[in-house]
Design an enzyme around this catalytic site. Structure first.
Site, PDB file in Angstrom:
ATOM      1  N   LYS A  35       3.708   2.467  13.839  1.00 33.23           N
ATOM      2  CA  LYS A  35       4.111   3.819  14.249  1.00 33.23           C
ATOM      3  C   LYS A  35       4.420   4.676  13.019  1.00 33.23           C
ATOM      4  O   LYS A  35       4.601   4.140  11.912  1.00 33.23           O
ATOM      5  CB  LYS A  35       5.332   3.718  15.166  1.00 33.23           C
ATOM      6  N   TYR A 244      20.117  22.992 -11.130  1.00 38.03           N
ATOM      7  CA  TYR A 244      20.912  23.884 -10.277  1.00 38.03           C
ATOM      8  C   TYR A 244      22.381  23.501 -10.328  1.00 38.03           C
ATOM      9  O   TYR A 244      22.738  22.314 -10.328  1.00 38.03           O
ATOM     10  CB  TYR A 244      20.442  23.778  -8.818  1.00 38.03           C
TER      11      TYR A 244
HETATM   12  C1  LIG Z   1      10.288   0.466  15.485  1.00 36.54           C
HETATM   13  C2  LIG Z   1      10.277  -0.580  16.511  1.00 36.54           C
HETATM   14  C3  LIG Z   1       9.881  -1.885  16.183  1.00 36.54           C
HETATM   15  C4  LIG Z   1       9.704  -2.342  14.749  1.00 36.54           C
HETATM   16  O1  LIG Z   1      11.000  -2.421  14.174  1.00 36.54           O
HETATM   17  P1  LIG Z   1      11.269  -2.927  12.685  1.00 36.54           P
HETATM   18  O2  LIG Z   1      12.751  -2.989  12.607  1.00 36.54           O
HETATM   19  O3  LIG Z   1      10.672  -1.906  11.786  1.00 36.54           O
HETATM   20  O4  LIG Z   1      10.627  -4.255  12.531  1.00 36.54           O
HETATM   21  C5  LIG Z   1       9.725  -2.803  17.217  1.00 36.54           C
HETATM   22  N1  LIG Z   1       9.977  -2.445  18.507  1.00 36.54           N
HETATM   23  C6  LIG Z   1      10.402  -1.220  18.850  1.00 36.54           C
HETATM   24  C7  LIG Z   1      10.669  -0.898  20.274  1.00 36.54           C
HETATM   25  C8  LIG Z   1      10.580  -0.240  17.878  1.00 36.54           C
HETATM   26  O5  LIG Z   1      11.016   0.978  18.214  1.00 36.54           O
END
Ligand SMILES: *Cc1c(COP(=O)(O)O)cnc(C)c1O
Length: 349
Positions: A35, A244
């Protein structure tokens, strides 16, 4: 070389997937979570490398992300959509053979009406209160949904990065109570859950961050190197200031390098006067405020003027840098700028 270079080691990602697959155990399949553009590193290239390594199931958050992965992989591998079947996504889910993880009775109705016979999974909420059907909802629709043949029943842990947190055992018990005896393949654990041991693995694990070299996977191979080009060097007199709000003052004659990369590139402003960049194995402190496009680094102690300085590399992991910024590796990774040129190394490149 005007822009910063983010080098992504595809062999390291494949090695991390294999290592997490071994940790998941011989009776458990290991998916890959890609994702958010594979945590900012490039979903198409990385999905192909992971498929080559042996991954057959992929998870994305949104159907649009699934479309990118399907385009990269072609037909065959299963692509699961964590947000489920959202109104307006029907065509994409159908045409691209995406598998939504249905999160509510509304989504169940939408899916079964719009795409009868199309594969789906079900996400059940065991305590995180983010996505998934509540226990009572699930219990109400389970007899009829199980009849429709879900591919997967899944849930997600809220505190998996904390071994011994009471939520872990409570969610595990709830997941068993709601899914034992269904005969449907089950998935419960992301990277953190894999570390909690075999009780948490079920039929399919879903690691994300561990693939990309992040905590809580201690044994992860390093995946990213981020080299920032030096655009200008300044010689400072004692008493002169940098950046800055003039928050850093040279106490002795100093040399500073201005390098490309700022808060618009995911280098959080909280790194001001705090982070360290590296010239090989020599640390060089970031001085003054992080600005939008540049940071300034004290290189007074170097014998030469480097062409680049590394902010991620062998001496500083994504979690080290996140620690300096007061955040987590996940946020640091997914915030890495689209302005960085992404270079892929390794046999999958
Ligand atoms: C993001 C996510 C994962 C992966 O999680 P990690 O901690 O990056 O391994 C797995 N399942 C769900 C439902 C998620 O939202």
């Amino acid at each position: 070389m005007a822009s910063a270079t983010l080098t992504i080691d595809l062999d390291a990602i494949a090695a991390n997937w294999r290592a997490l697959d071994r940790l998941s155990g011989p009776d458990t399949q290991t998916a890959a979570v890609v994702k958010a553009d594979a945590y900012g590193l490039g979903a198409a290239r990385i999905s192909r490398a992971l498929a080559q390594a042996g991954a057959r199931r992929f998870f994305v958050a949104l159907a649009e992300e699934g479309a990118v992965v399907r385009q990269a992989l072609g037909p065959g591998p299963q692509i699961c959509v964590l947000s489920g079947h959202i109104a307006g996504d029907t065509e994409m889910i159908g045409d691209l053979d995406l598998t939504p993880m249905l999160n509510s009775i509304d989504q169940v109705t939408r899916h079964l009406e719009a795409l009868p016979g199309h594969p789906f999974g079900v996400q059940i909420d065991t305590g995180m209160n983010r996505l998934g059907m509540k226990a009572v909802e699930w219990q109400a629709v389970a007899p009829f949904l199980l009849e429709a043949g879900p591919e997967l029943l899944m849930s997600h842990l809220a505190c998996a990065d904390e071994d011994g947190h009471p939520m872990n055992a409570a969610q595990l018990a709830a997941f068993h109570a709601l899914t034992d005896g269904t005969g449907v393949p089950r998935s419960f654990s992301a990277t953190g859950g894999i570390m909690l041991g075999p009780d948490y693995h079920f039929d399919l694990t879903r690691p994300g961050v561990g693939l990309y070299g992040g905590q809580p996977f201690d044994g992860a191979a390093r995946v990213v190197t981020l080299s920032l080009p030096v655009v200008q060097v300044h010689e400072l007199e004692p008493g002169e200031t940098v950046g800055y709000s003039a928050t850093w003052t040279a106490e002795a004659p100093a040399r500073t390098a201005t390098v490309v990369g700022g808060y618009a590139d995911g280098l959080h402003r909280t790194l001001s006067n705090t982070a360290v960049l590296w010239h090989g194995d020599i640390p060089c402190p970031l001085v003054g405020r992080v600005s939008m496009d540049f940071v300034t680094v004290d290189i007074s102690h170097l014998d030469e003027t480097p062409q680049t300085l590394d902010i991620l590399g062998p001496n500083q992991t994504i979690d080290d840098l996140a620690g300096s910024a007061g955040t987590i590796g996940y946020e640091m990774l997914t915030g890495l700028s689209q302005r960085y040129v992404r270079r892929y190394s390794g046999s999958g490149a």
